[in-house]
Design a protein around this motif. Structure first.
Motif, PDB file in Angstrom:
ATOM      1  N   PHE A  63      -0.359  -0.024   5.995  1.00 25.85           N
ATOM      2  CA  PHE A  63       0.555  -1.099   6.376  1.00 25.85           C
ATOM      3  C   PHE A  63       0.489  -2.253   5.385  1.00 25.85           C
ATOM      4  O   PHE A  63       1.516  -2.814   4.990  1.00 25.85           O
ATOM      5  N   ARG A  64      -0.726  -2.636   4.983  1.00 32.81           N
ATOM      6  CA  ARG A  64      -0.866  -3.738   4.032  1.00 32.81           C
ATOM      7  C   ARG A  64      -0.123  -3.438   2.734  1.00 32.81           C
ATOM      8  O   ARG A  64       0.509  -4.321   2.147  1.00 32.81           O
ATOM      9  N   THR A  65      -0.199  -2.198   2.278  1.00 37.35           N
ATOM     10  CA  THR A  65       0.438  -1.830   1.020  1.00 37.35           C
ATOM     11  C   THR A  65       1.950  -1.853   1.136  1.00 37.35           C
ATOM     12  O   THR A  65       2.646  -2.468   0.312  1.00 37.35           O
ATOM     13  N   ILE A  66       2.490  -1.187   2.129  1.00 34.86           N
ATOM     14  CA  ILE A  66       3.943  -1.102   2.280  1.00 34.86           C
ATOM     15  C   ILE A  66       4.546  -2.452   2.620  1.00 34.86           C
ATOM     16  O   ILE A  66       5.602  -2.822   2.118  1.00 34.86           O
ATOM     17  N   SER A  67       3.871  -3.226   3.471  1.00 28.11           N
ATOM     18  CA  SER A  67       4.414  -4.510   3.918  1.00 28.11           C
ATOM     19  C   SER A  67       4.267  -5.613   2.885  1.00 28.11           C
ATOM     20  O   SER A  67       4.814  -6.696   3.048  1.00 28.11           O
ATOM     21  N   GLN A  68       3.521  -5.368   1.812  1.00 29.66           N
ATOM     22  CA  GLN A  68       3.254  -6.304   0.722  1.00 29.66           C
ATOM     23  C   GLN A  68       2.345  -7.458   1.125  1.00 29.66           C
ATOM     24  O   GLN A  68       2.210  -8.421   0.365  1.00 29.66           O
ATOM     25  N   ILE A  69       1.671  -7.398   2.260  1.00 27.39           N
ATOM     26  CA  ILE A  69       0.759  -8.484   2.598  1.00 27.39           C
ATOM     27  C   ILE A  69      -0.552  -8.371   1.832  1.00 27.39           C
ATOM     28  O   ILE A  69      -1.345  -9.321   1.824  1.00 27.39           O
ATOM     29  N   THR A  70      -0.767  -7.246   1.172  1.00 26.71           N
ATOM     30  CA  THR A  70      -1.968  -7.116   0.345  1.00 26.71           C
ATOM     31  C   THR A  70      -1.764  -7.681  -1.059  1.00 26.71           C
ATOM     32  O   THR A  70      -2.713  -7.835  -1.818  1.00 26.71           O
ATOM     33  N   LEU A  71      -0.516  -8.013  -1.418  1.00 23.63           N
ATOM     34  CA  LEU A  71      -0.211  -8.547  -2.740  1.00 23.63           C
ATOM     35  C   LEU A  71      -1.013  -9.811  -3.000  1.00 23.63           C
ATOM     36  O   LEU A  71      -1.072 -10.706  -2.149  1.00 23.63           O
ATOM     37  N   ASN A  72      -1.625  -9.915  -4.177  1.00 26.17           N
ATOM     38  CA  ASN A  72      -2.362 -11.131  -4.529  1.00 26.17           C
ATOM     39  C   ASN A  72      -2.119 -11.479  -5.984  1.00 26.17           C
ATOM     40  O   ASN A  72      -1.661 -10.650  -6.780  1.00 26.17           O
ATOM     41  N   TYR A  73      -2.425 -12.729  -6.323  1.00 23.81           N
ATOM     42  CA  TYR A  73      -2.228 -13.245  -7.682  1.00 23.81           C
ATOM     43  C   TYR A  73      -3.561 -13.647  -8.311  1.00 23.81           C
ATOM     44  O   TYR A  73      -3.642 -14.639  -9.031  1.00 23.81           O
ATOM     45  N   ARG A  74      -4.595 -12.894  -8.032  1.00 27.91           N
ATOM     46  CA  ARG A  74      -5.900 -13.207  -8.606  1.00 27.91           C
ATOM     47  C   ARG A  74      -5.868 -13.069 -10.134  1.00 27.91           C
ATOM     48  O   ARG A  74      -5.280 -12.130 -10.675  1.00 27.91           O
ATOM     49  N   GLY A  75      -6.540 -14.002 -10.791  1.00 31.44           N
ATOM     50  CA  GLY A  75      -6.699 -13.916 -12.228  1.00 31.44           C
ATOM     51  C   GLY A  75      -5.445 -14.159 -13.037  1.00 31.44           C
ATOM     52  O   GLY A  75      -5.366 -13.756 -14.193  1.00 31.44           O
ATOM     53  N   LYS A  76      -4.465 -14.858 -12.465  1.00 33.37           N
ATOM     54  CA  LYS A  76      -3.213 -15.083 -13.169  1.00 33.37           C
ATOM     55  C   LYS A  76      -3.005 -16.549 -13.566  1.00 33.37           C
ATOM     56  O   LYS A  76      -1.929 -16.926 -14.011  1.00 33.37           O
ATOM     57  N   GLY A  77      -4.027 -17.412 -13.343  1.00 31.46           N
ATOM     58  CA  GLY A  77      -3.947 -18.783 -13.831  1.00 31.46           C
ATOM     59  C   GLY A  77      -3.777 -19.852 -12.779  1.00 31.46           C
ATOM     60  O   GLY A  77      -4.016 -21.030 -13.053  1.00 31.46           O
ATOM     61  N   LEU A  78      -3.357 -19.479 -11.579  1.00 37.02           N
ATOM     62  CA  LEU A  78      -3.176 -20.456 -10.501  1.00 37.02           C
ATOM     63  C   LEU A  78      -4.124 -20.162  -9.342  1.00 37.02           C
ATOM     64  O   LEU A  78      -3.774 -20.360  -8.188  1.00 37.02           O
ATOM     65  N   ASP A  79      -5.322 -19.695  -9.648  1.00 35.98           N
ATOM     66  CA  ASP A  79      -6.268 -19.309  -8.615  1.00 35.98           C
ATOM     67  C   ASP A  79      -7.671 -19.708  -9.026  1.00 35.98           C
ATOM     68  O   ASP A  79      -8.004 -19.701 -10.216  1.00 35.98           O
ATOM     69  N   HIS A  80      -8.489 -20.058  -8.035  1.00 35.90           N
ATOM     70  CA  HIS A  80      -9.875 -20.393  -8.348  1.00 35.90           C
ATOM     71  C   HIS A  80     -10.732 -20.237  -7.091  1.00 35.90           C
ATOM     72  O   HIS A  80     -10.328 -20.607  -5.998  1.00 35.90           O
ATOM     73  N   GLY A  81     -11.907 -19.674  -7.274  1.00 39.02           N
ATOM     74  CA  GLY A  81     -12.913 -19.609  -6.224  1.00 39.02           C
ATOM     75  C   GLY A  81     -12.672 -18.530  -5.195  1.00 39.02           C
ATOM     76  O   GLY A  81     -11.620 -17.896  -5.138  1.00 39.02           O
ATOM     77  N   HIS A  82     -13.701 -18.317  -4.376  1.00 39.77           N
ATOM     78  CA  HIS A  82     -13.550 -17.444  -3.220  1.00 39.77           C
ATOM     79  C   HIS A  82     -14.579 -17.841  -2.173  1.00 39.77           C
ATOM     80  O   HIS A  82     -15.674 -18.307  -2.486  1.00 39.77           O
TER      81      HIS A  82
END
Length: 506
Positions: free
Chosen positions: A384-403
């Motif tokens: 479901f996460r894959t098909i629904s696109q809720i698993t999509l993330n933008y890690r490592g693309k310049g507008l992200d930091h920390g976890h």
């Protein structure tokens, strides 16, 4: 700047959503389309959970759900016999408020978007074609041909190509469109009738040499039928009729077709452009990427492109961010498009490939494995996460930091229920915001108030921990509802350092 408007070429769902989000943020737009009117056939059907979540920002989600049809389950057929059923309500009730497959035909979808855009004072300029454009320092100068054939020049700060797989904007940009076409030819038909497959579910027939799928439509007695054309059948596509193509489908799935509303044949391609951005020109939707219809990803991905770009264009045009912010549009969305093409390619090759091995997978393994996998919670969630696109993330693309916990900068903010409902109400706001799940320190509250950044504080619950959040951590949320910064200590210095690094003034 000579003109602060954005010229949008193409008024399909991608262009309309871009125009809506920009207009809502106060950015003037001009949207043109070479067709005389919006589409009149259903074409794309699926509106996935992530799209509905994002649609809450403009109060579109409820309207789409009300006007469309919520599909309750998936049925697998084998050789004309129903082999298994998977109910969707068992899959994603704790992942999203939209834990289902939703059908809303593209023609109706476009009409809804047009109505909302017109209510904001923007009308699509129809029968208007882009002839060419040139960059002239601080603006784009575009030549348009109107409905009477007269040409005119319009200036805009940026031009957005939402004009489909044969994009004129992409042609002028000169960026490549690598990929190719699959050898199979498919047909798609919108029909009315009756039979056991008119059951309201998504039905898939796993036959020895064919792939057949039936999507239910909102009104009872109408379905979308998709099937493969066997080698030798597609020699004269222009003269093929539904009867020519549907003999196996009607027999295998016991369909009684009373009326064929429309029929089309097509090749399927997989392509991703080399560049989503070149100076003041940007590409979105099918102009930037096309792939197989497996999973109904195409329209949803174009809408995601539009929402990702809209807040960045607004920030740049308002002088609150440098032009370089727009480079993250390509970095984030092209990476996702490439992954999507690879994923749908694998699924497509299993579903539609020819040969003995493909036959064994479709007819012997899938009917056994898929129903069993649906009983396994991690497998259901992954699917479901894959098909629904809720698993999509933008890690490592310049507008992200920390976890913090399992939530990283670049992730979609997890959906959680709260004492007063859930955490989606605050996400309707298009703008930066801070979330704390637990208790917020006074220092953080004062800092947010001084900078007019809204802060949302939710009393802690075990469900939040289960969703991957950590008690009392700070989550800085982007205008498109993705996490920009995940910080365990509520240190305002971490937020200041993040904004300084990306050179954004919220």
């Amino acid at each position: 700047m000579a003109d602060s408007r954005v010229l949008i070429v193409g008024a399909g769902p991608t262009g309309l959503v871009l125009a809506l989000w920009l207009t809502k943020q106060g950015v003037p737009v001009q949207i043109v389309d070479k067709t005389a009117g919006p589409g009149t056939t259903s074409r794309a059907l699926a509106v996935h959970a992530r799209t509905l979540e994002l649609y809450e920002q403009l109060d579109l989600a409820d309207a789409v759900v009300t006007k469309g049809y919520t599909v309750p389950g998936l049925r697998l057929w084998l050789g004309g016999r129903e082999a298994a059923r998977v109910p969707f309500d068992e899959i994603a009730s704790d992942l999203t408020p939209y834990g289902f497959l939703h059908v809303f035909p593209q023609d109706e979808h476009e009409r809804l978007l047009i109505e909302r855009l017109e209510a904001l004072g923007v009308r699509v300029e129809r029968s208007t074609e882009l002839i060419g454009y040139a960059e002239e320092g601080d603006h784009v100068s575009a030549r348009l041909r109107g409905p009477e054939g007269a040409e005119r020049i319009v200036n805009a700060a940026f031009i957005a190509g939402c004009d489909g797989a044969h994009s004129k904007v992409r042609e002028i940009m000169g960026t490549g469109y690598p990929g190719g076409a699959y050898p199979q030819i498919f047909y798609v038909a919108d029909v009315a009738g009756e039979g056991p497959a008119f059951n309201g579910d998504l039905n898939i027939e796993l036959d020895e040499s064919d792939f057949l799928a039936i999507f239910p439509l909102a009104d009872n007695g109408r379905i979308r039928l998709i099937g493969a054309i066997r080698p030798g059948e597609g020699k004269d596509l222009d003269h093929l009729t539904f009867v020519d193509l549907s003999d196996r489908a009607t027999k295998l799935l016991k369909l009684k077709v009373d009326k064929v509303n429309w029929l089309s044949t097509y090749h399927i391609s997989h392509r991703v452009t080399d560049h989503f951005r070149r100076d003041r020109a940007l590409l979105l939707g099918d102009a930037a990427h096309i792939h197989t219809p497996v999973g109904g990803q195409g329209m949803n991905t174009g809408i995601g492109d539009a929402i990702n770009l809209a807040w960045k264009l607004q920030a740049v045009l308002a002088g609150r961010a440098p032009d370089a912010l727009l480079d993250t549009f390509e970095a984030e969305r092209r990476a996702f498009a490439l992954r999507l093409v690879q994923t749908t390619d694998r699924f497509f090759n299993v579903a539609a490939a020819e040969g003995r091995l493909a036959e064994i997978v479709r007819t012997r393994l899938a009917p056994i494995i898929l129903p069993q996998a649906a009983k396994f919670e991690p497998a259901r969630n992954y699917l479901f996460r894959t098909i629904s696109q809720i698993t999509l993330n933008y890690r490592g693309k310049g507008l992200d930091h920390g976890h913090v916990g399992s939530v990283h900068g670049g992730d979609r903010l997890p959906w959680v229920r709260t004492r007063d409902g859930d955490n989606t109400k605050a996400l309707k706001r298009i703008g930066w915001q801070v979330h704390v799940y637990g208790a917020a320190e006074e220092r953080l509250r004062r800092w947010c108030e001084a900078r007019r950044i809204p802060i949302e504080v939710y009393p802690w619950s075990d469900a939040m921990g289960h969703a991957g959040l950590r008690e009392n951590a700070l989550y800085l949320i982007r205008p498109d509802t993705y996490v920009a910064l995940a910080e365990p200590s509520q240190a305002v210095s971490a937020v200041e350092q993040f904004f300084a690094k990306v050179q954004i003034k919220p």
